[in-house]
Write a protein that holds these residues in place. Structure first.
Motif, PDB file in Angstrom:
ATOM      1  N   ILE A 194      -1.842   6.479   5.123  1.00 12.20           N
ATOM      2  CA  ILE A 194      -2.274   5.526   4.090  1.00 12.20           C
ATOM      3  C   ILE A 194      -3.793   5.545   3.961  1.00 12.20           C
ATOM      4  O   ILE A 194      -4.353   5.629   2.861  1.00 12.20           O
ATOM      5  N   LYS A 195      -4.483   5.494   5.105  1.00 16.95           N
ATOM      6  CA  LYS A 195      -5.950   5.490   5.090  1.00 16.95           C
ATOM      7  C   LYS A 195      -6.500   6.818   4.585  1.00 16.95           C
ATOM      8  O   LYS A 195      -7.459   6.852   3.813  1.00 16.95           O
ATOM      9  N   GLN A 196      -5.890   7.921   5.029  1.00 17.94           N
ATOM     10  CA  GLN A 196      -6.347   9.239   4.588  1.00 17.94           C
ATOM     11  C   GLN A 196      -6.134   9.433   3.089  1.00 17.94           C
ATOM     12  O   GLN A 196      -6.847  10.216   2.455  1.00 17.94           O
ATOM     13  N   SER A 197      -5.167   8.717   2.533  1.00 16.92           N
ATOM     14  CA  SER A 197      -4.885   8.827   1.099  1.00 16.92           C
ATOM     15  C   SER A 197      -5.787   7.920   0.268  1.00 16.92           C
ATOM     16  O   SER A 197      -5.664   7.881  -0.960  1.00 16.92           O
ATOM     17  N   GLY A 198      -6.672   7.186   0.939  1.00 12.93           N
ATOM     18  CA  GLY A 198      -7.636   6.357   0.224  1.00 12.93           C
ATOM     19  C   GLY A 198      -7.176   4.949  -0.086  1.00 12.93           C
ATOM     20  O   GLY A 198      -7.810   4.250  -0.888  1.00 12.93           O
ATOM     21  N   TYR A 199      -6.102   4.506   0.547  1.00 13.40           N
ATOM     22  CA  TYR A 199      -5.593   3.158   0.300  1.00 13.40           C
ATOM     23  C   TYR A 199      -5.997   2.208   1.424  1.00 13.40           C
ATOM     24  O   TYR A 199      -6.182   2.615   2.574  1.00 13.40           O
ATOM     25  N   ASP A 200      -6.102   0.935   1.074  1.00 13.52           N
ATOM     26  CA  ASP A 200      -6.299  -0.124   2.052  1.00 13.52           C
ATOM     27  C   ASP A 200      -4.913  -0.611   2.475  1.00 13.52           C
ATOM     28  O   ASP A 200      -4.156  -1.105   1.632  1.00 13.52           O
ATOM     29  N   PRO A 201      -4.547  -0.483   3.756  1.00 11.85           N
ATOM     30  CA  PRO A 201      -3.205  -0.894   4.185  1.00 11.85           C
ATOM     31  C   PRO A 201      -2.884  -2.355   3.870  1.00 11.85           C
ATOM     32  O   PRO A 201      -1.715  -2.706   3.696  1.00 11.85           O
ATOM     33  N   LYS A 208       7.372   5.949  -8.202  1.00 11.90           N
ATOM     34  CA  LYS A 208       7.659   5.770  -6.783  1.00 11.90           C
ATOM     35  C   LYS A 208       6.563   4.981  -6.079  1.00 11.90           C
ATOM     36  O   LYS A 208       6.811   4.319  -5.086  1.00 11.90           O
ATOM     37  N   GLY A 209       5.358   5.064  -6.574  1.00 12.69           N
ATOM     38  CA  GLY A 209       4.271   4.289  -6.003  1.00 12.69           C
ATOM     39  C   GLY A 209       3.760   4.845  -4.686  1.00 12.69           C
ATOM     40  O   GLY A 209       4.084   5.959  -4.273  1.00 12.69           O
ATOM     41  N   VAL A 210       2.946   4.022  -4.013  1.00 16.57           N
ATOM     42  CA  VAL A 210       2.272   4.472  -2.800  1.00 16.57           C
ATOM     43  C   VAL A 210       3.269   4.773  -1.681  1.00 16.57           C
ATOM     44  O   VAL A 210       3.092   5.726  -0.920  1.00 16.57           O
ATOM     45  N   LYS A 211       4.321   3.992  -1.583  1.00 17.41           N
ATOM     46  CA  LYS A 211       5.317   4.236  -0.534  1.00 17.41           C
ATOM     47  C   LYS A 211       5.931   5.625  -0.695  1.00 17.41           C
ATOM     48  O   LYS A 211       6.067   6.378   0.281  1.00 17.41           O
ATOM     49  N   GLY A 212       6.289   5.980  -1.919  1.00 16.13           N
ATOM     50  CA  GLY A 212       6.872   7.289  -2.169  1.00 16.13           C
ATOM     51  C   GLY A 212       5.902   8.417  -1.867  1.00 16.13           C
ATOM     52  O   GLY A 212       6.288   9.465  -1.340  1.00 16.13           O
ATOM     53  N   ALA A 213       4.620   8.188  -2.191  1.00 10.06           N
ATOM     54  CA  ALA A 213       3.607   9.218  -1.945  1.00 10.06           C
ATOM     55  C   ALA A 213       3.406   9.445  -0.448  1.00 10.06           C
ATOM     56  O   ALA A 213       3.288  10.583   0.014  1.00 10.06           O
ATOM     57  N   ILE A 214       3.381   8.351   0.310  1.00  8.81           N
ATOM     58  CA  ILE A 214       3.200   8.466   1.760  1.00  8.81           C
ATOM     59  C   ILE A 214       4.425   9.120   2.389  1.00  8.81           C
ATOM     60  O   ILE A 214       4.307   9.990   3.260  1.00  8.81           O
ATOM     61  N   LYS A 215       5.599   8.724   1.937  1.00  5.60           N
ATOM     62  CA  LYS A 215       6.836   9.304   2.475  1.00  5.60           C
ATOM     63  C   LYS A 215       6.895  10.802   2.205  1.00  5.60           C
ATOM     64  O   LYS A 215       7.320  11.587   3.066  1.00  5.60           O
ATOM     65  N   LYS A 216       6.449  11.215   1.021  1.00  8.71           N
ATOM     66  CA  LYS A 216       6.472  12.633   0.664  1.00  8.71           C
ATOM     67  C   LYS A 216       5.572  13.444   1.585  1.00  8.71           C
ATOM     68  O   LYS A 216       5.905  14.569   1.974  1.00  8.71           O
TER      69      LYS A 216
END
Length: 203
Positions: free
Chosen positions: A147-154, A165-173
């Motif tokens: 999540i942090k590496q993708s530039g998001y604030d947890p 799919k949103g952020v959850k889908g992106a992280i899961k992928k």
């Protein structure tokens, strides 16, 4: 007593003593480790601790991870009373000096995506050491790091848009092809745990 650390507890602590960080670096619980040296297993852990301590001492001055107090009256490093930033220490241990045999959890805290845990048997403790459940926490820490590496604030994740799919889908992928997350339920359970413990939140 030789006991594995509960990373669900230690992984959340920011500031700890250098002594505790070094004990964690050999994958033992700081609260129960007494630096025993009564048998071969204890001697091996004591040697690992001493080796890591010597490396830390040689890099401590000018490091980014020290917060307060270094020297004793003898000008030796006072590991028990030197406070450090644990995440920065992990980053240093992983990237700068590459400490040998670091626990998976410290590698994740240090910014390394560790994805070679294949089965529950991989977390089996050495003989004579008590092991708490840890696999779910390793998964949580891996998700937080991505999540942090993708530039998001947890703690302020963007809400899903309709049909996306949103952020959850992106992280899961990003994690789905790693051995740790090869079973879909691992990611879902870890994501739910992070939400329930408020380590991730939607904005």
């Amino acid at each position: 007593m030789l006991e594995l650390p509960n990373w669900e507890h230690w992984g959340r602590i920011r500031d700890i003593t250098l002594r505790d960080a070094l004990v964690l670096s050999i994958n033992l619980c700081p609260n129960s480790y007494g630096h025993e040296n009564n048998n071969e297993v204890e001697r091996q852990y004591a040697e690992k601790y001493w080796h890591h301590f010597q490396i830390a001492k040689s890099h401590i001055f000018g490091s980014t991870w020290v917060i307060g107090r270094v020297a004793k009256c003898s000008f030796d490093v006072d590991a028990a009373h030197t406070t450090i930033d644990f995440q920065k220490f992990c980053s240093w241990a992983v990237a700068d000096v590459q400490l040998a045999d670091l626990p998976h959890e410290m590698r994740i805290l240090g910014g390394e995506i560790f994805a070679c845990i294949e089965t529950e048997n991989d977390l089996t403790a050495p003989e004579g050491i008590v092991a708490p459940p840890q696999k779910s926490e390793v998964a949580c820490m891996a998700i937080l790091e991505v999540i942090k590496q993708s530039g998001y604030d947890p703690l302020s994740l963007p809400s899903n848009l309709p049909g996306k799919k949103g952020v959850k889908g992106a992280i899961k992928k990003r994690l789905q092809n790693t051995p740790l997350f090869k079973h879909g339920s691992v990611f879902e359970n870890a994501w739910t745990k992070l939400l329930n413990t408020e380590r991730i939140r939607y904005a």
